[in-house]
Scaffold this active site. Structure first.
Site, mmCIF file in Angstrom:
data_model
loop_
_atom_site.group_PDB
_atom_site.id
_atom_site.type_symbol
_atom_site.label_atom_id
_atom_site.label_comp_id
_atom_site.label_asym_id
_atom_site.label_seq_id
_atom_site.Cartn_x
_atom_site.Cartn_y
_atom_site.Cartn_z
ATOM 1 N N GLY A 204 0.841 -1.211 0.000
ATOM 2 C CA GLY A 204 0.000 0.000 0.000
ATOM 3 C C GLY A 204 0.867 1.249 0.000
ATOM 4 N N HIS A 205 1.858 1.272 0.909
ATOM 5 C CA HIS A 205 2.776 2.417 0.963
ATOM 6 C C HIS A 205 3.549 2.550 -0.353
ATOM 7 C CE1 HIS A 205 2.790 1.117 5.407
ATOM 8 N NE2 HIS A 205 2.173 2.280 5.412
ATOM 9 N N SER B 73 -2.456 -3.587 5.440
ATOM 10 C CA SER B 73 -2.283 -2.710 6.598
ATOM 11 C C SER B 73 -1.129 -3.226 7.436
ATOM 12 C CB SER B 73 -3.567 -2.715 7.443
ATOM 13 O OG SER B 73 -3.306 -2.192 8.734
#
Ligand code: AMP
Length: 280
Positions: free
Chosen positions: A38-39, A188
């Site tokens: 995600g990052h 996450s």
């Protein structure tokens, strides 16, 4: 090329001054580390929009309440630096606590509007003040022209966008769609807390977002559809903090037919609190 770790505010300032004097546009990706896909997607999107990308890693104590997971929050600095270098982040800012909160620090940045809608703020009352205070500092310390945030934290994206606008911080906040596991679970850092069986249970959050969005699109009343999802998740063993349809811009409760909606959810799987959301 190895990414350049900048461990102090003065090191950050030297690097960004060089970029500015070379006429380069640069973007910032604020994170708390434990870097995942995600990052990295935010970094890649930054590279499309700017000449340089700087990722920040700071586990911000001000956005954790006393009972929350600050002490156990996953940390992996060498892994993070390696992944960020591979994705093409030109620099990584890893400030010391005193670079962000020097002695006698006395300012907080605090919003109403999207930060006071009874969603995350109801369950984590100190959270957004912690976020906006640190993000305002990171915007001003980096002087970046563009900031990338994930839609995964949808209320946070709205809050940070509003803050930059209200304070005339000259930065464009860009939201990037949520990166998911093949199962649909939103990536996450906190997924690291889940056991394999909890991870299976957690998938039901995404499944219920899909099902509820579909039900609303087919004409079911948003409040009823969301209440049904809460019941199903509770029956599956999750403790639901909220599962709600809100106006996708203001995050207010829906009032008229046809307004743009977003489903937002937060639920506990065992001792892990997960959030997710979806466009209707
Ligand atoms: P965090 O390190 O969890 O504070 O997240 C830093 C940034 O990455 C925030 O803008 C998040 O919204 C974003 N982010 C976290 N998880 C995801 C994901 N699965 N997809 C896209 N962005 C994400």
């Amino acid at each position: 090329m190895p990414t350049k770790p900048l461990r102090t505010l003065s090191a950050l300032r030297r690097e960004t001054a060089r970029w500015r004097s070379d006429g380069l546009r640069y973007a910032v990706v604020p994170t708390m580390g434990a870097i995942h896909e995600g990052h990295l997607q935010l970094v890649r999107e930054g590279l499309k929009r700017a000449d340089r990308v700087i990722t920040t890693i700071f586990v911000n104590p001000k956005q954790f309440a006393a009972h929350e997971d600050l002490g156990s929050y996953p940390r992996d600095e060498s892994g993070d630096l390696r992944k960020l270098a591979q994705a093409g982040s030109h620099a990584v800012y890893l400030p010391r606590l005193e670079d962000i909160y020097p002695q006698y620090f006395a300012t907080t940045v605090s919003l109403n509007g999207p930060a006071k809608t009874g969603l995350e703020d109801k369950f984590r009352p100190e959270f957004f003040t912690g976020v906006t205070t640190v993000v305002a500092k990171l915007f001003l310390q980096t002087g970046a022209e563009i900031a990338l945030f994930g839609e995964k934290d949808y209320q946070q994206l709205k809050v940070v966008t509003q803050m930059a606008r209200d304070l005339d911080i000259p930065i464009k906040v860009v939201g990037i769609p949520t990166v998911r596991e093949s199962t649909g679970l939103a990536k996450s850092s906190r997924n690291a807390y889940l056991s394999p069986s909890e991870e299976k249970t957690a998938i039901s959050i995404h499944q219920n977002l899909l099902r509820t969005a579909e039900a609303i699109r087919s004409g079911q009343a948003p409040t009823r559809a969301a209440a049904a999802a809460t019941r199903r998740l509770t029956a599956a063993g999750l403790k639901v903090d909220y599962f709600e349809a809100r106006n996708s811009e203001t995050l207010a409760r829906p009032r008229m037919a046809g307004e743009p909606l977003r489903l937002l959810a937060a639920a506990w799987v065992g001792r892990t609190r997960l959030i997710d959301n979806m466009k209707v």
